[in-house]
Write an enzyme that holds these catalytic residues in place. Structure first.
Site, mmCIF file in Angstrom:
data_model
loop_
_atom_site.group_PDB
_atom_site.id
_atom_site.type_symbol
_atom_site.label_atom_id
_atom_site.label_comp_id
_atom_site.label_asym_id
_atom_site.label_seq_id
_atom_site.Cartn_x
_atom_site.Cartn_y
_atom_site.Cartn_z
ATOM 1 N N PHE A 221 0.850 -1.187 0.000
ATOM 2 C CA PHE A 221 0.000 0.000 0.000
ATOM 3 C C PHE A 221 0.887 1.239 0.000
ATOM 4 C CE2 PHE A 221 -2.981 3.204 0.897
ATOM 5 C CZ PHE A 221 -4.241 2.694 0.636
ATOM 6 N N LEU A 223 1.007 4.984 0.433
ATOM 7 C CA LEU A 223 0.391 6.232 0.873
ATOM 8 C C LEU A 223 1.473 7.302 1.048
ATOM 9 C CD1 LEU A 223 -2.311 7.531 2.218
ATOM 10 C CD2 LEU A 223 -1.097 7.112 4.342
ATOM 11 N N ALA A 228 4.595 13.873 2.103
ATOM 12 C CA ALA A 228 3.323 13.548 2.753
ATOM 13 C C ALA A 228 3.446 12.244 3.527
ATOM 14 C CB ALA A 228 2.201 13.436 1.703
ATOM 15 N N GLY A 229 3.633 12.345 4.851
ATOM 16 C CA GLY A 229 3.696 11.157 5.706
ATOM 17 C C GLY A 229 2.563 11.215 6.711
ATOM 18 N N ILE A 255 7.789 2.021 1.038
ATOM 19 C CA ILE A 255 6.636 1.137 0.855
ATOM 20 C C ILE A 255 7.021 -0.335 1.068
ATOM 21 C CG2 ILE A 255 4.714 0.504 -0.661
ATOM 22 C CD1 ILE A 255 4.852 3.513 0.328
ATOM 23 N N THR A 256 6.399 -0.944 2.071
ATOM 24 C CA THR A 256 6.713 -2.315 2.491
ATOM 25 C C THR A 256 6.128 -3.327 1.508
ATOM 26 O OG1 THR A 256 6.670 -1.566 4.791
ATOM 27 C CG2 THR A 256 6.494 -3.942 4.423
ATOM 28 N N GLY A 444 27.952 -5.722 27.320
ATOM 29 C CA GLY A 444 28.620 -5.602 26.018
ATOM 30 C C GLY A 444 28.110 -6.590 24.989
ATOM 31 N N GLU A 467 2.822 3.261 10.280
ATOM 32 C CA GLU A 467 1.357 3.235 10.412
ATOM 33 C C GLU A 467 0.874 4.246 11.467
ATOM 34 O OE1 GLU A 467 -0.750 -0.333 9.804
ATOM 35 O OE2 GLU A 467 0.947 -1.375 8.902
ATOM 36 N N SER A 470 3.991 7.955 17.078
ATOM 37 C CA SER A 470 3.466 8.105 18.453
ATOM 38 C C SER A 470 2.728 9.437 18.609
ATOM 39 C CB SER A 470 4.615 8.043 19.462
ATOM 40 O OG SER A 470 5.103 6.729 19.563
HETATM 41 C C1 LIG Z 1 10.424 0.742 7.388
HETATM 42 C C2 LIG Z 1 9.213 1.557 7.029
HETATM 43 C C3 LIG Z 1 8.176 0.956 6.343
HETATM 44 C C4 LIG Z 1 7.058 1.716 5.948
HETATM 45 N N1 LIG Z 1 6.069 1.133 5.211
HETATM 46 C C5 LIG Z 1 5.090 1.919 4.671
HETATM 47 C C6 LIG Z 1 4.134 1.384 3.755
HETATM 48 O O1 LIG Z 1 4.117 0.181 3.479
HETATM 49 N N2 LIG Z 1 3.224 2.224 3.199
HETATM 50 C C7 LIG Z 1 3.203 3.564 3.472
HETATM 51 O O2 LIG Z 1 2.375 4.271 2.924
HETATM 52 N N3 LIG Z 1 4.079 4.095 4.356
HETATM 53 C C8 LIG Z 1 5.023 3.313 4.945
HETATM 54 N N4 LIG Z 1 5.930 3.849 5.815
HETATM 55 C C9 LIG Z 1 5.868 5.283 6.096
HETATM 56 C C10 LIG Z 1 5.413 5.620 7.504
HETATM 57 O O3 LIG Z 1 4.061 5.334 7.671
HETATM 58 C C11 LIG Z 1 5.750 7.093 7.710
HETATM 59 O O4 LIG Z 1 7.157 7.199 7.786
HETATM 60 C C12 LIG Z 1 5.100 7.675 8.949
HETATM 61 O O5 LIG Z 1 3.708 7.770 8.792
HETATM 62 C C13 LIG Z 1 5.654 9.074 9.276
HETATM 63 O O6 LIG Z 1 5.663 9.891 8.151
HETATM 64 P P1 LIG Z 1 6.997 10.697 7.744
HETATM 65 O O7 LIG Z 1 8.108 9.721 7.706
HETATM 66 O O8 LIG Z 1 6.713 11.486 6.549
HETATM 67 O O9 LIG Z 1 7.261 11.647 8.990
HETATM 68 P P2 LIG Z 1 6.628 13.120 9.184
HETATM 69 O O10 LIG Z 1 5.168 13.071 8.984
HETATM 70 O O11 LIG Z 1 7.406 14.092 8.388
HETATM 71 O O12 LIG Z 1 6.923 13.367 10.731
HETATM 72 C C14 LIG Z 1 8.184 13.790 11.222
HETATM 73 C C15 LIG Z 1 8.032 13.992 12.732
HETATM 74 O O13 LIG Z 1 7.089 15.052 12.974
HETATM 75 C C16 LIG Z 1 6.063 14.580 13.810
HETATM 76 N N5 LIG Z 1 4.801 15.225 13.446
HETATM 77 C C17 LIG Z 1 4.270 15.344 12.204
HETATM 78 N N6 LIG Z 1 3.091 15.978 12.249
HETATM 79 C C18 LIG Z 1 2.870 16.246 13.568
HETATM 80 C C19 LIG Z 1 1.815 16.864 14.290
HETATM 81 N N7 LIG Z 1 0.710 17.327 13.676
HETATM 82 N N8 LIG Z 1 1.926 16.978 15.633
HETATM 83 C C20 LIG Z 1 2.999 16.488 16.290
HETATM 84 N N9 LIG Z 1 4.026 15.876 15.668
HETATM 85 C C21 LIG Z 1 3.963 15.768 14.334
HETATM 86 C C22 LIG Z 1 6.007 13.089 13.581
HETATM 87 O O14 LIG Z 1 5.376 12.408 14.643
HETATM 88 C C23 LIG Z 1 7.478 12.771 13.451
HETATM 89 O O15 LIG Z 1 8.049 12.642 14.719
HETATM 90 C C24 LIG Z 1 7.014 3.099 6.268
HETATM 91 C C25 LIG Z 1 8.055 3.679 7.002
HETATM 92 C C26 LIG Z 1 9.134 2.927 7.373
HETATM 93 C C27 LIG Z 1 10.256 3.608 8.111
#
Ligand SMILES: Cc1cc2nc3c(=O)[nH]c(=O)nc-3n(C[C@H](O)[C@H](O)[C@H](O)COP(=O)(O)OP(=O)(O)OC[C@H]3O[C@@H](n4cnc5c(N)ncnc54)[C@H](O)[C@@H]3O)c2cc1C
Length: 486
Positions: A221, A223, A228-229, A255-256, A444, A467, A470
């Site tokens: 999936f 997204l 855009a995370g 994307i996993t 260690g 997903e 925190s």
């Molecule tokens: C190994 C791995 C596998 C993954 N697999 C998938 C997958 O299969 N499909 C998919 O779609 N995605 C996948 N992801 C993406 C994952 O869901 C995102 O990395 C995650 O949702 C965070 O988005 P970002 O990395 O853009 O961080 P950002 O959204 O940029 O966040 C950066 C920091 O800011 C904080 N932050 C952001 N907005 C706010 C707010 N409003 N208030 C307080 N704090 C905030 C966040 O908590 C974080 O600490 C994967 C990620 C990893 C590392």
């Protein structure tokens, strides 16, 4: 209780039959109620159909409706338990459910033992090798598929077992041996199968689900994008309808399961229009692997989850047939949010496996390792930290399986959203703490790759991110409290 269910068994239902009908009842004094305690439960002898049963009236002291729960194990007999749906009882007093003592039934415990045996026997001896190879091991995926793990939560008419609790148990037990294999299973079901199972047309389900549920294929999936995370609604990928084809341009990242040799598709979110209020209309589209213009980039070099498959994706005029739209046009974002709630409970189950691995490894080590002439487990500074691990495992178990039961028994979306966020937040943050404690107990040696605690330490961090971070979970929980948090 005998008068609660009446009628005779019908022949096994047609696979897509949805109508409830009566089946014979057998009282089972030892049956475990859904949420523990002395709440009433009846065991209904299965006619093999795994279908709903009809209850002629509600249990006398039941305040709400009654649901069925099919407890299935691959290639095993199928019993159908009928339980009071206490989720209805706690409407307006939901803390009841979240804090009540929760225990799994015999069938689930048997299933757990089966998966634990399998993981210890067939997976554990290979885990270090698979992680060192830095790719998702197809041989492990095949072993999990042969046990039926990819079908645990899928629709029964396509070979699935329809039981989310069983999926969580499997993810927990696999994750206790290796987090990479646990996330491979979790993402395959939560992000791969579930969107199609929940929102797909009959044709889409028939085309994709049989192979996915059998574990012969994986789906991903997409997204997350570079821009855009957490703010997934800011997606920049665009899909334009031209001559009955979606023309997709854009990119996805992290994307996993998107680049394995058996990946058959990636469902992606994309802007399909702009609404009257200026906000983007976001839809979900199924993109088959191999579509011209759809490129899977090289796998990431990651801190952990070394045996899990993660890639960036790019779309350059990738043309997809119009009927590959998943669900309603413009509903892609909402669909994804609802899918994520289940995924969060499953990630919490993965974190629980991590905590239990740390507890087991640290306890064993503290009994063996001596320092100052005694086992280190005699030192309160060590023993108390390990005691804390037990507390974390117990608390996470309650949260995960109460939330899973909510999903299986049916509660409102809001209730489940809150329970999923709480379970994910607590279990994943505890997992990170647990790995820090366990590596400290190992001294260690805990920093050496040959000890599994080092792998769990690396693997745990991403649980707080994937997903929904925190911070996102805290936002969701705070909003449910009525706080005007942004
Ligand atoms: C190994 C791995 C596998 C993954 N697999 C998938 C997958 O299969 N499909 C998919 O779609 N995605 C996948 N992801 C993406 C994952 O869901 C995102 O990395 C995650 O949702 C965070 O988005 P970002 O990395 O853009 O961080 P950002 O959204 O940029 O966040 C950066 C920091 O800011 C904080 N932050 C952001 N907005 C706010 C707010 N409003 N208030 C307080 N704090 C905030 C966040 O908590 C974080 O600490 C994967 C990620 C990893 C590392």
């Amino acid at each position: 209780m005998r008068d609660l269910v009446e009628g005779k068994a019908k022949p096994p239902a047609a696979q897509n039959e949805l109508e409830p009908y009566p089946v014979p009842i057998v009282e089972d004094p030892s049956a475990t109620p859904a949420f523990g305690g002395k709440k009433p439960a009846v065991l209904v002898k299965s006619d093999g159909s795994k279908r709903c049963v009809k209850l002629i009236r509600e249990l006398a002291n039941s305040p709400g409706s009654i649901t069925h729960q099919a407890l299935l194990r691959p290639k095993c007999r199928h019993d159908v338990y009928v339980n009071v749906n206490y989720a209805d009882k706690v409407n307006g007093d939901r803390k009841d459910l979240m804090t009540s003592s929760f225990s799994l039934g015999e069938e689930h415990n048997d299933f757990r033992a089966t998966v634990a045996d399998f993981a210890a026997r067939d997976l554990a001896p290979q885990v270090e090798r698979w992680n060192a190879a830095h790719e998702a091991p197809l041989e492990a995926i095949k072993l999990m598929a042969d046990l039926g793990l990819f079908g645990l939560a899928g629709p029964e008419e396509y070979g699935g077992a329809g039981d989310f609790t069983s999926l969580c148990i499997a993810i927990e037990e696999i994750g206790k041996v290796d987090q990479s294999l646990g996330i491979t299973l979790e993402a395959a079901v939560g992000l791969g199968i579930n969107p199609i199972a929940h929102f797909g047309t009959a044709e889409q389900k028939a085309r994709w689900l049989p192979d996915l549920i059998a574990g012969r294929a994986l789906a991903a999936f997409g997204l997350t994008e570079p821009e855009a995370g957490s703010d997934a609604g800011a997606t920049r990928t665009r899909a334009t309808l031209v001559d009955h084809e979606w023309v997709i341009n854009g990119s996805k990242q992290f994307i996993t399961n998107s680049g394995t040799d058996i990946t058959s598709l990636c469902t992606v979110t994309a802007r399909t229009d702009t609404r009257d209020n200026g906000k983007p209309e976001i839809s979900a589209i199924i993109v088959p692997t191999g579509t011209p213009g759809f490129e899977v980039g090289p796998g990431y070099a990651k801190l952990g989850w070394h045996a899990s498959d993660t890639h960036p994706l790019t779309f350059a005029d990738a043309r997809i047939p119009e009927d590959h739209l998943l669900g309603e046009r413009g509903q892609g974002y909402q669909q994804f949010l609802s899918i994520l709630d289940g995924g969060r409970v499953a990630i919490a189950a993965l974190a629980l496996g991590c905590i239990r691995a740390c507890l087991e490894l640290a306890t064993q080590y503290a009994m063996q390792r001596t320092s100052f002439g005694v086992q280190i487990g005699r030192k309160q500074g060590v023993a108390f930290q390990i005691a804390d691990l037990d507390v974390m495992a117990s608390a996470a178990h309650q949260l995960v399986y109460a939330a899973a039961a909510m999903r299986d028994h049916g509660v409102s979306a809001q209730e489940f959203n809150r329970a999923a966020a709480i379970a994910k937040l607590y279990a994943t943050e505890s997992a990170v703490t647990a790995t820090r404690i366990a590596t400290q107990v190992f001294g260690g040696y805990g920093f050496m790759e040959e000890y599994p605690v080092a792998r769990f330490y690396r693997d745990a961090k991403v649980l707080e991110i994937g997903e929904g971070t925190s911070e996102v979970q805290r936002i969701l929980i705070a909003r449910r409290l009525g706080l005007p948090v942004e």
